[in-house]
Design an enzyme around this catalytic site. Structure first.
Site, PDB file in Angstrom:
ATOM      1  N   GLY A  26       0.779  -1.234   0.000  1.00  0.00           N
ATOM      2  CA  GLY A  26       0.000   0.000   0.000  1.00  0.00           C
ATOM      3  C   GLY A  26       0.812   1.287   0.000  1.00  0.00           C
ATOM      4  O   GLY A  26       0.244   2.354   0.209  1.00  0.00           O
ATOM      5  N   SER A  78       2.147   8.227   1.938  1.00  0.00           N
ATOM      6  CA  SER A  78       1.330   7.057   2.292  1.00  0.00           C
ATOM      7  C   SER A  78       1.535   6.640   3.749  1.00  0.00           C
ATOM      8  O   SER A  78       2.660   6.677   4.265  1.00  0.00           O
ATOM      9  CB  SER A  78       1.706   5.859   1.413  1.00  0.00           C
ATOM     10  OG  SER A  78       1.450   6.118   0.059  1.00  0.00           O
ATOM     11  N   ILE A  79       0.463   6.215   4.387  1.00  0.00           N
ATOM     12  CA  ILE A  79       0.557   5.644   5.740  1.00  0.00           C
ATOM     13  C   ILE A  79       1.467   4.417   5.711  1.00  0.00           C
ATOM     14  O   ILE A  79       2.284   4.218   6.613  1.00  0.00           O
ATOM     15  CB  ILE A  79      -0.857   5.310   6.261  1.00  0.00           C
ATOM     16  CG1 ILE A  79      -1.597   6.618   6.596  1.00  0.00           C
ATOM     17  CG2 ILE A  79      -0.781   4.394   7.474  1.00  0.00           C
ATOM     18  CD1 ILE A  79      -3.071   6.436   6.949  1.00  0.00           C
ATOM     19  N   ASP A 107      -1.545  -7.082  -7.424  1.00  0.00           N
ATOM     20  CA  ASP A 107      -2.876  -6.511  -7.647  1.00  0.00           C
ATOM     21  C   ASP A 107      -3.843  -7.376  -6.851  1.00  0.00           C
ATOM     22  O   ASP A 107      -4.154  -8.495  -7.252  1.00  0.00           O
ATOM     23  CB  ASP A 107      -3.188  -6.536  -9.149  1.00  0.00           C
ATOM     24  CG  ASP A 107      -4.645  -6.223  -9.448  1.00  0.00           C
ATOM     25  OD1 ASP A 107      -5.413  -5.931  -8.504  1.00  0.00           O
ATOM     26  OD2 ASP A 107      -5.020  -6.291 -10.634  1.00  0.00           O
ATOM     27  N   VAL A 108      -4.302  -6.849  -5.712  1.00  0.00           N
ATOM     28  CA  VAL A 108      -5.087  -7.701  -4.794  1.00  0.00           C
ATOM     29  C   VAL A 108      -6.481  -8.036  -5.327  1.00  0.00           C
ATOM     30  O   VAL A 108      -7.180  -8.848  -4.724  1.00  0.00           O
ATOM     31  CB  VAL A 108      -5.208  -7.091  -3.371  1.00  0.00           C
ATOM     32  CG1 VAL A 108      -3.843  -6.990  -2.708  1.00  0.00           C
ATOM     33  CG2 VAL A 108      -5.928  -5.749  -3.390  1.00  0.00           C
ATOM     34  N   TYR A 122     -18.123   9.629   3.452  1.00  0.00           N
ATOM     35  CA  TYR A 122     -17.297   8.409   3.474  1.00  0.00           C
ATOM     36  C   TYR A 122     -18.068   7.257   2.828  1.00  0.00           C
ATOM     37  O   TYR A 122     -17.482   6.357   2.230  1.00  0.00           O
ATOM     38  CB  TYR A 122     -16.830   8.089   4.897  1.00  0.00           C
ATOM     39  CG  TYR A 122     -15.597   7.208   4.916  1.00  0.00           C
ATOM     40  CD1 TYR A 122     -14.408   7.626   4.329  1.00  0.00           C
ATOM     41  CD2 TYR A 122     -15.628   5.955   5.520  1.00  0.00           C
ATOM     42  CE1 TYR A 122     -13.277   6.825   4.347  1.00  0.00           C
ATOM     43  CE2 TYR A 122     -14.496   5.148   5.541  1.00  0.00           C
ATOM     44  CZ  TYR A 122     -13.329   5.587   4.954  1.00  0.00           C
ATOM     45  OH  TYR A 122     -12.217   4.788   4.962  1.00  0.00           O
ATOM     46  N   LYS A 127     -15.076  -0.609   5.139  1.00  0.00           N
ATOM     47  CA  LYS A 127     -14.268  -0.672   6.371  1.00  0.00           C
ATOM     48  C   LYS A 127     -14.997  -1.457   7.463  1.00  0.00           C
ATOM     49  O   LYS A 127     -14.353  -2.130   8.272  1.00  0.00           O
ATOM     50  CB  LYS A 127     -13.907   0.728   6.860  1.00  0.00           C
ATOM     51  CG  LYS A 127     -12.945   1.494   5.959  1.00  0.00           C
ATOM     52  CD  LYS A 127     -11.595   0.804   5.771  1.00  0.00           C
ATOM     53  CE  LYS A 127     -10.579   1.721   5.095  1.00  0.00           C
ATOM     54  NZ  LYS A 127      -9.311   1.010   4.768  1.00  0.00           N
ATOM     55  N   LYS A 185      -3.695  13.535   4.974  1.00  0.00           N
ATOM     56  CA  LYS A 185      -3.743  13.968   3.573  1.00  0.00           C
ATOM     57  C   LYS A 185      -2.804  13.126   2.713  1.00  0.00           C
ATOM     58  O   LYS A 185      -1.682  13.512   2.422  1.00  0.00           O
ATOM     59  CB  LYS A 185      -3.409  15.459   3.455  1.00  0.00           C
ATOM     60  CG  LYS A 185      -3.720  16.001   2.065  1.00  0.00           C
ATOM     61  CD  LYS A 185      -4.096  17.459   2.079  1.00  0.00           C
ATOM     62  CE  LYS A 185      -4.416  18.014   0.702  1.00  0.00           C
ATOM     63  NZ  LYS A 185      -4.699  17.059  -0.367  1.00  0.00           N
ATOM     64  N   THR A 186      -3.277  11.959   2.322  1.00  0.00           N
ATOM     65  CA  THR A 186      -2.505  11.061   1.454  1.00  0.00           C
ATOM     66  C   THR A 186      -3.019  11.185   0.026  1.00  0.00           C
ATOM     67  O   THR A 186      -3.973  11.918  -0.238  1.00  0.00           O
ATOM     68  CB  THR A 186      -2.690   9.608   1.922  1.00  0.00           C
ATOM     69  OG1 THR A 186      -4.076   9.291   1.817  1.00  0.00           O
ATOM     70  CG2 THR A 186      -2.226   9.411   3.349  1.00  0.00           C
ATOM     71  N   LEU A 187      -2.421  10.430  -0.873  1.00  0.00           N
ATOM     72  CA  LEU A 187      -2.877  10.408  -2.269  1.00  0.00           C
ATOM     73  C   LEU A 187      -4.347   9.986  -2.337  1.00  0.00           C
ATOM     74  O   LEU A 187      -5.143  10.579  -3.063  1.00  0.00           O
ATOM     75  CB  LEU A 187      -2.006   9.448  -3.090  1.00  0.00           C
ATOM     76  CG  LEU A 187      -2.327   9.342  -4.580  1.00  0.00           C
ATOM     77  CD1 LEU A 187      -2.027  10.665  -5.279  1.00  0.00           C
ATOM     78  CD2 LEU A 187      -1.523   8.212  -5.224  1.00  0.00           C
TER      79      LEU A 187
HETATM   80  C1  1JT Z   1     -10.033   5.398   0.144  1.00  0.00           C
HETATM   81  C2  1JT Z   1      -9.988   6.762  -0.204  1.00  0.00           C
HETATM   82  C3  1JT Z   1      -9.984   5.023   1.490  1.00  0.00           C
HETATM   83  C4  1JT Z   1      -9.900   7.711   0.782  1.00  0.00           C
HETATM   84  C5  1JT Z   1      -9.875   7.321   2.118  1.00  0.00           C
HETATM   85  C6  1JT Z   1      -9.907   5.994   2.466  1.00  0.00           C
HETATM   86  N1  1JT Z   1      -9.854   5.908   3.812  1.00  0.00           N
HETATM   87  C7  1JT Z   1      -9.780   7.136   4.307  1.00  0.00           C
HETATM   88  N2  1JT Z   1      -9.789   8.002   3.291  1.00  0.00           N
HETATM   89  C8  1JT Z   1      -9.752   9.430   3.432  1.00  0.00           C
HETATM   90  C9  1JT Z   1     -11.154   9.951   3.655  1.00  0.00           C
HETATM   91  C10 1JT Z   1     -12.040  10.021   2.617  1.00  0.00           C
HETATM   92  C11 1JT Z   1     -13.331  10.498   2.822  1.00  0.00           C
HETATM   93  C12 1JT Z   1     -13.702  10.941   4.064  1.00  0.00           C
HETATM   94  C13 1JT Z   1     -12.817  10.862   5.103  1.00  0.00           C
HETATM   95  C14 1JT Z   1     -11.531  10.371   4.888  1.00  0.00           C
HETATM   96  C15 1JT Z   1     -10.009   7.203  -1.627  1.00  0.00           C
HETATM   97  C16 1JT Z   1     -10.363   6.102  -2.597  1.00  0.00           C
HETATM   98  C17 1JT Z   1      -9.680   4.824  -2.239  1.00  0.00           C
HETATM   99  C18 1JT Z   1     -10.123   4.351  -0.884  1.00  0.00           C
HETATM  100  O1  1JT Z   1     -14.995  11.411   4.179  1.00  0.00           O
HETATM  101  C19 1JT Z   1     -15.400  11.977   5.373  1.00  0.00           C
HETATM  102  C20 1JT Z   1     -14.331  10.565   1.701  1.00  0.00           C
END
Ligand code: 1JT
Length: 264
Positions: free
Chosen positions: A12, A18-19, A63-64, A154, A161, A191-193
């Site tokens: 990952g 990245s975390i 590629d999982v 989310y 999750k 703030k990741t990709l």
């Molecule tokens: C994915 C993405 C998993 C962003 C993610 C994630 N887990 C945390 N984040 C950040 C996030 C995103 C949203 C959020 C809060 C945190 C991007 C696509 C791939 C899987 O909403 C309150 C939408």
């Protein structure tokens, strides 16, 4: 050192934010040997320089969403290692349109793909890793509060999750008799990709920065440090757990904006 000569497979890493990258660096500092995986050629280009910087033992495609790719990945791993001590699963997928607006519009295909990559993959990868894991090994995945509480936008990832957290508990009980532990870290927003494409992520960070007990956001490095704890013997009595690294955000219900300042 907390993980001396331990073999850590880290899935990952996409870039230096990245975390998974924070976890890789912290595990390396504690003496671990690292193999990184990447899902496709686009990410391979970014991961290879990071692997070189870390002195990783190998960088392998995985590629999982493909059983064949997972099988090939572990065939490669076996050329370098005869066992794995630590598995870090720090990957997820959802279509951008499913992380905003109405949840009721989620399509069957979006749901299938998000749960496949984000939750089923933990089962698939664990099953392949199992023959290489001995008692004392540790599996760690990454989750988010949106699994158990509604966090606007989310949406589909919350459902994915929730499935992932249930997988953690059932895998922990499956593997408990082998002395293998399975836990998740529930990280605050970073703030990741993955997060950068999400509409309104900045304002989410701002709210959490104000509303958490520590009144700030967390860093990827803080998740990396807690990953070391869950990977190491320090957490030998901990399995099936969801461990929050979120500056205390999840423990609160409401902050009263004009309440008297807290003691400090
Ligand atoms: C994915 C993405 C998993 C962003 C993610 C994630 N887990 C945390 N984040 C950040 C996030 C995103 C949203 C959020 C809060 C945190 C991007 C696509 C791939 C899987 O909403 C309150 C939408």
């Amino acid at each position: 050192m907390l993980t001396p000569n331990k073999r850590a497979l880290i899935m990952g890493v996409a870039n230096e934010r990245s975390i998974a990258w924070a976890a890789a660096q912290r595990l390396k500092l504690q003496g671990a040997e690292i193999i990184l995986t990447y899902p496709n050629d686009a990410i391979k280009k970014r991961v290879e320089p990071l692997a070189a910087e870390l002195g990783a033992k190998a960088v392998i495609e995985c590629d999982v969403s493909s059983d064949a790719s997972i099988t090939r990945c572990f065939e490669q791993i076996k050329k370098h290692w005869d066992h794995i001590d630590i598995l870090v699963h720090s990957l997820a997928f959802a279509d951008k349109q499913d992380l905003e607006g109405a949840f009721v519009t989620t399509s069957r295909e979006s749901f299938r793909k998000a749960l496949d990559v984000s939750a089923y993959s933990l089962i698939a990868v664990t099953r392949e890793a199992l023959p290489l894991m001995k008692s004392g090994s540790s599996i760690i995945t990454m989750t988010y509060l949106g699994a158990t509480k509604v966090i606007q936008n989310y949406n589909l990832m919350g459902v994915a999750k929730a499935a992932l957290e249930a997988c953690v508990r059932y895998l922990a009980w499956d593997l408990g008799s082998k002395g293998i532990r399975v836990n998740a870290i529930s990280a605050g927003p970073v703030k990741t990709l993955a997060a950068s494409g999400v509409r309104g992520f900045r304002s989410l960070l701002d709210s959490v920065g104000q509303m958490s007990a520590l009144q700030r956001n967390i860093t990827a490095d803080e998740v990396g440090k807690s990953t070391v704890y869950l990977a190491s013997d320090l957490s030998s009595g901990v399995t099936g757990e969801i461990h929050f690294v979120d500056a205390g955000f999840n423990t609160g219900a409401l902050r009263v904006p004009d309440a008297k300042p807290q003691a400090d």
